[in-house]
Design an enzyme around this catalytic site. Structure first.
Site, PDB file in Angstrom:
ATOM      1  N   ASP A 165     -26.179  54.871  17.457  1.00 22.82           N
ATOM      2  CA  ASP A 165     -26.640  56.143  17.020  1.00 22.82           C
ATOM      3  C   ASP A 165     -25.705  56.348  15.584  1.00 22.82           C
ATOM      4  O   ASP A 165     -24.913  55.291  15.297  1.00 22.82           O
ATOM      5  CB  ASP A 165     -26.166  57.282  18.016  1.00 22.82           C
TER       6      ASP A 165
ATOM      7  N   TYR B 177     -23.305  57.340  12.418  1.00 22.62           N
ATOM      8  CA  TYR B 177     -22.076  57.692  12.166  1.00 22.62           C
ATOM      9  C   TYR B 177     -21.700  59.062  12.593  1.00 22.62           C
ATOM     10  O   TYR B 177     -22.318  59.999  12.016  1.00 22.62           O
ATOM     11  CB  TYR B 177     -21.402  57.263  10.731  1.00 22.62           C
TER      12      TYR B 177
ATOM     13  N   PHE C 216     -25.845  51.814   9.796  1.00 25.84           N
ATOM     14  CA  PHE C 216     -24.411  51.056   9.366  1.00 25.84           C
ATOM     15  C   PHE C 216     -24.312  51.245   7.780  1.00 25.84           C
ATOM     16  O   PHE C 216     -23.288  51.108   7.276  1.00 25.84           O
ATOM     17  CB  PHE C 216     -24.452  49.623   9.738  1.00 25.84           C
TER      18      PHE C 216
ATOM     19  N   HIS D 270     -20.863  45.115  19.297  1.00 25.47           N
ATOM     20  CA  HIS D 270     -21.082  46.175  18.282  1.00 25.47           C
ATOM     21  C   HIS D 270     -19.872  45.817  17.052  1.00 25.47           C
ATOM     22  O   HIS D 270     -18.890  45.419  17.606  1.00 25.47           O
ATOM     23  CB  HIS D 270     -20.820  47.577  18.753  1.00 25.47           C
TER      24      HIS D 270
END
Length: 246
Positions: free
Chosen positions: A86, A88, A99, A210
């Site tokens: 999801d 930031y 990202f 991640h």
């Protein structure tokens, strides 16, 4: 599509009536509009939920015009997916591309710093001073999250409101084109999509933990996603990605 018309799902009701078609799928890139047309009711449901949350004072990220940014990228040109979980949760960071951040954001999010570290170890490219990943997008890299909105300061807060079904439909549509598609899946939420995306001769899937500080050292570092993606693209008969940023 008119960038300013992409007000999407967090406007007031009067603004929605002025800016959005009844289906709520527009204004997307035309092929994306067709691919997601079955999700019109879900878009409407999410719009209602986000409107309700905003009226209660919730700070919803990213900015409204950027929520559906990924679906204004040419559908037919996508050949690599970078899938996250999801956006930031820090105000000013999410811009509708997983990202990525705006060119002026400093310091860079820790996850992005780790991505650049792994890119350096993998390809020998020095870490970028900025987090604008548009150069990748222009080459057909789709940076997508499973969930497209978040409450500021609260990661995972918009799971279960309907985004997962929409992004699943988007991924299915990309696979169904039958053209080369390499998927880079970062994190547990993204890795759940591996069976859907690994569909035979025209697809390849690369998975790892991640890149967040909590999990990067559990297998993200050393996973070499950039060189592996290019190897798979060449195997599938597609041009590799130039992973440099400009």
């Amino acid at each position: 599509m008119d960038e300013n018309a992409a007000g999407e799902i967090m406007m007031s009701s009067s603004e929605q009536e002025q800016e959005l078609s009844p289906s709520l799928v527009a204004p997307l890139e035309p092929a994306w509009e067709q691919a997601l047309s079955s999700q019109a009711e879900r878009f409407a449901s999410i719009r209602e939920e986000l409107t309700r949350r905003r009226e209660l004072g919730e700070d919803i990220l990213p900015a409204p015009t950027r929520v559906l940014r990924a679906f204004r990228q040419p559908f037919d040109r996508v050949k690599v997916i970078i899938l996250g979980q999801d956006p930031y949760p820090t105000p000013g960071h999410p811009i509708g591309m997983s990202f990525a951040v705006a060119p002026d954001v400093r310091p860079l999010p820790r996850s992005l710093q780790n991505i650049f570290k792994e890119r350096q170890d993998d390809l020998g490219l020095a870490p970028s001073e900025h987090g604008d990943l548009s150069t990748w997008a222009h080459q057909g890299v789709l940076m997508l999250n499973r969930v497209l909105t978040v409450s500021a300061g609260s990661p995972g807060s918009h799971r279960g409101i309907g985004w997962e079904e929409i992004t699943r439909t988007a991924l299915e549509a990309l696979v169904e084109r039958g053209t080369p598609l390499v998927s880079i899946l970062w994190g547990a939420d993204a890795r759940k999509m591996a069976p859907l995306l690994d569909q035979g001769e025209h697809t390849a899937v690369i998975t790892s933990p991640h890149p967040s500080p909590l999990s990067a050292r559990r297998g993200f570092f050393g996973s070499k996603p950039f060189s592996r993606a290019n190897q798979e693209l060449e195997r599938l008969g597609a041009e590799p990605i130039d992973w440099q940023l400009r």
